[in-house]
Design an enzyme around this catalytic site. Structure first.
Site, short mmCIF file in Angstrom:
data_model
loop_
_atom_site.label_atom_id
_atom_site.label_comp_id
_atom_site.label_asym_id
_atom_site.label_seq_id
_atom_site.Cartn_x
_atom_site.Cartn_y
_atom_site.Cartn_z
N HIS A 1 5.38 -7.48 0.37
CA HIS A 1 6.24 -6.74 -0.55
C HIS A 1 7.63 -7.39 -0.60
O HIS A 1 8.39 -7.37 0.37
CB HIS A 1 6.39 -5.26 -0.19
N HIS B 1 -4.83 -5.28 -7.01
CA HIS B 1 -4.55 -3.87 -6.75
C HIS B 1 -4.92 -3.08 -8.00
O HIS B 1 -4.07 -2.83 -8.85
CB HIS B 1 -3.07 -3.68 -6.40
N GLU C 1 -6.29 -4.09 -2.68
CA GLU C 1 -5.35 -3.04 -2.27
C GLU C 1 -5.58 -1.80 -3.12
O GLU C 1 -5.99 -1.90 -4.28
CB GLU C 1 -3.90 -3.50 -2.47
#
Length: 240
Positions: free
Chosen positions: A190, A43, A70
């Site tokens: 998450h 990310h 991401e």
């Protein structure tokens, strides 16, 4: 079996704290795959506080499984992923200053924006997933954006799991069933961990992939990366 994609951002965070190239994020990507991970997730953020843009290019060269990038779909991010061409891009709605992703997309108010971005990614031949919570309206409207997949934002599940697993999982089961009915593939991520992953995987139908970083890398500090990945993969085997 649900695929495990390992987010190696925290490896980069540790490297950046000292400077230099220890630990080496490219080696981490190679090891993740060698130790059984079915994918590598990164990310990159605009301030490069963990994964740097150069890391993305360097890691792409060693990917033999699946590369998932991401990020918030800024112009800079879109240009990066179109050049790197990962297997999957996961779009998150968090602003640049966010510590971590903390919400899913409002696919109603951001429908036009997402539709435009996803069309551009599809034209580049990149599978797209968007971060969403379990709100049925947002899942239903995700279809109109043209996304291939959704990634269920699982922090609420992880938060409530210790007190009432059945209650914590219920909205995610409903969301997964709805997404499948609408023709969307399902990812999740998450705050998933060794404590809550098995229950999540056994109860969520049609789950294709989980992306796990923080807990997995923290566990690897104590148990080693190879053993940790194998333990996480074990949680993803559904018992008949």
């Amino acid at each position: 079996m649900t695929k495990l994609s390992v987010n190696i951002n925290k490896i980069a965070t540790l490297r950046n704290a000292r400077g230099g190239n220890i630990p080496n994020v490219v080696k981490a990507a190679i090891d993740v795959q060698a130790f059984g991970g079915e994918g590598v997730t990164v990310h990159p953020r605009p301030d490069e506080r963990h994964i740097r843009h150069q890391d993305v290019y360097d890691i792409r060269k060693v990917i033999t499984t699946e590369f998932n990038i991401e990020g918030y779909p800024s112009d800079e991010f879109i240009a990066l992923v179109k050049e790197v061409k990962p297997h999957q891009v996961t779009l998150v709605p968090d602003p640049p200053e966010a510590i971590t992703s903390n919400a899913g997309w409002d696919t109603i108010n951001h429908q036009s924006f997402l539709k435009e971005v996803i069309a551009e990614l599809k034209e580049a031949g990149i599978r797209t997933s968007i971060f969403v919570d379990t709100t049925s309206d947002f899942i239903e409207n995700a279809v109109t954006t043209g996304t291939d997949r959704i990634e269920l934002y699982t922090e609420p599940y992880a938060t409530h799991f210790p007190n009432d697993p059945a209650k914590a999982i219920a909205p995610f089961v409903a969301a997964a069933n709805l997404a499948n009915k609408l023709g969307l593939k399902i990812n999740a991520g998450h705050d998933l961990s060794l404590e809550n992953l098995k229950y999540f995987n056994e109860n969520i139908p049609f789950l294709k992939e989980v992306s796990i970083g923080h807990a997995l890398i923290a566990d690897a500090l104590y148990m080693g990366l190879e053993r940790t990945i194998q333990l996480y993969k074990k949680q993803l085997i559904k018992e008949l």
